[in-house]
Scaffold this motif. Structure first.
Motif: not given
Length: 232
Positions: A125-149
Motif C-alpha cells: 500500500v501507498t498512503i497519499v495525501h491530497t489538497n482540499e479539492s482532491h485535484s492533486a496529490i502531495t509529493c510525500s507518500v508512505t509505502v508500506a508492507y504488512c508483516l506476515p502473520e
C-alpha cells in the motif's frame, strides 16, 4: 539405462522455467531501479519472482466484509497489524513508490535482523495525501508492507534506518477497484470517482487515502484499489 525418468525431466523443466522467470523479473527490477538511482543486487536467498504465475502476490492481509454497495464499492474492516513503512518524497509519485518499494524489497529479502526472506503479503500500500479539492496529490507518500502473520509478534528489524515498523490500529475502509498503471493522474481520478459514489463522504478522512496494489508491476493488467479511511 541411467537416463532421466519422465517425472524427473518434467521437474527439471519446471525448475528451468522458474529460474528463467526469476531472471526476467530480476532484470525488470534492475531496469526500474537504474531509472531511479536504486541498485537492485542479485541476492542468494531472495526469490525475485515475488508473484504467482497469474501475477498476484503470495499472501493476503485479511479483512472482513461489512457492506457491498451494488458492486460499485465495498466497506471492509481490517484488524490491527504491524507494517514496515518508509516515507518518500521524490519529485514524482512514480519515483517515490519505486524507490520506496525497492528499499522494502531489500528488507523483505535478507537485509533484516533475521537474515532471511520474510515472504510477501498483499496488498503493498501507498498512503497519499491530497489538497482540499482532491485535484492533486502531495509529493510525500508512505509505502508500506504488512508483516506476515507469523512475524507479527516479533518483526525482524530492518537494517535500513529509513524503514520503520509501525502498528496500525483496526481500520474501516471503503474501497473501489481499478486497473492499469498507478500515477498521479489515475490516483486523483479514482479518488474523485469514489468520492462521488459514497453516500456519506463526511464519514471519511478528506485528505489521506491509500492506494493498494495486488499485482506484479510488470503485468499488463494490474489490479489496484483506492481506499477511503473512515474517521476514528
Amino acid at each position: 539405462i541411467g537416463g532421466s525418468s519422465p517425472e524427473e525431466e518434467e521437474e527439471a523443466e519446471a525448475r528451468g522455467e522458474e529460474d528463467a522467470q526469476q531472471a526476467r523479473l530480476l532484470s525488470y527490477w534492475q531496469s526500474v531501479g537504474r531509472g531511479h538511482r536504486v541498485d537492485v543486487p542479485r541476492m542468494k536467498h531472495c526469490p525475485y519472482n515475488l508473484y504467482l504465475k497469474n501475477g498476484e502476490l503470495t499472501a493476503s492481509f485479511f479483512f472482513s466484509h461489512l457492506q457491498l454497495k451494488h458492486v460499485l464499492y465495498e466497506t471492509r474492516r481490517y484488524g490491527k497489524a504491524k507494517w514496515a513503512c518508509i516515507k518518500m518524497q521524490e519529485e514524482q509519485y512514480e519515483q517515490s513508490i519505486c524507490l520506496g518499494f525497492m528499499k522494502l524489497m531489500r528488507y523483505i529479502c535478507e537485509q533484516n535482523s533475521s537474515g532471511s526472506y520474510l515472504g510477501m503479503t498483499i496488498p503493498i500500500v501507498t498512503i497519499v495525501h491530497t489538497n482540499e479539492s482532491h485535484s492533486a496529490i502531495t509529493c510525500s507518500v508512505t509505502v508500506a508492507y504488512c508483516l506476515p502473520e507469523l512475524l507479527q509478534e516479533q518483526p525482524p528489524q530492518p537494517y535500513d534506518s529509513d524503514i520503520v515498523i509501525e502498528e496500525w490500529p483496526p481500520t474501516v475502509v471503503s474501497t473501489r477497484s481499478f486497473t492499469g498503471v498507478t500515477n498521479e493522474d489515475s490516483i486523483v481520478r479514482e479518488i474523485n470517482l469514489l468520492a462521488e459514489l459514497l453516500e456519506n463522504p463526511e464519514l471519511y478522512l478528506q485528505d489521506t487515502f491509500i492506494v493498494a496494489g495486488y499485482t506484479n508491476p510488470a503485468a499488463a493488467n494490474r489490479h489496484n484499489e483506492i481506499w477511503f479511511l473512515h474517521r476514528p
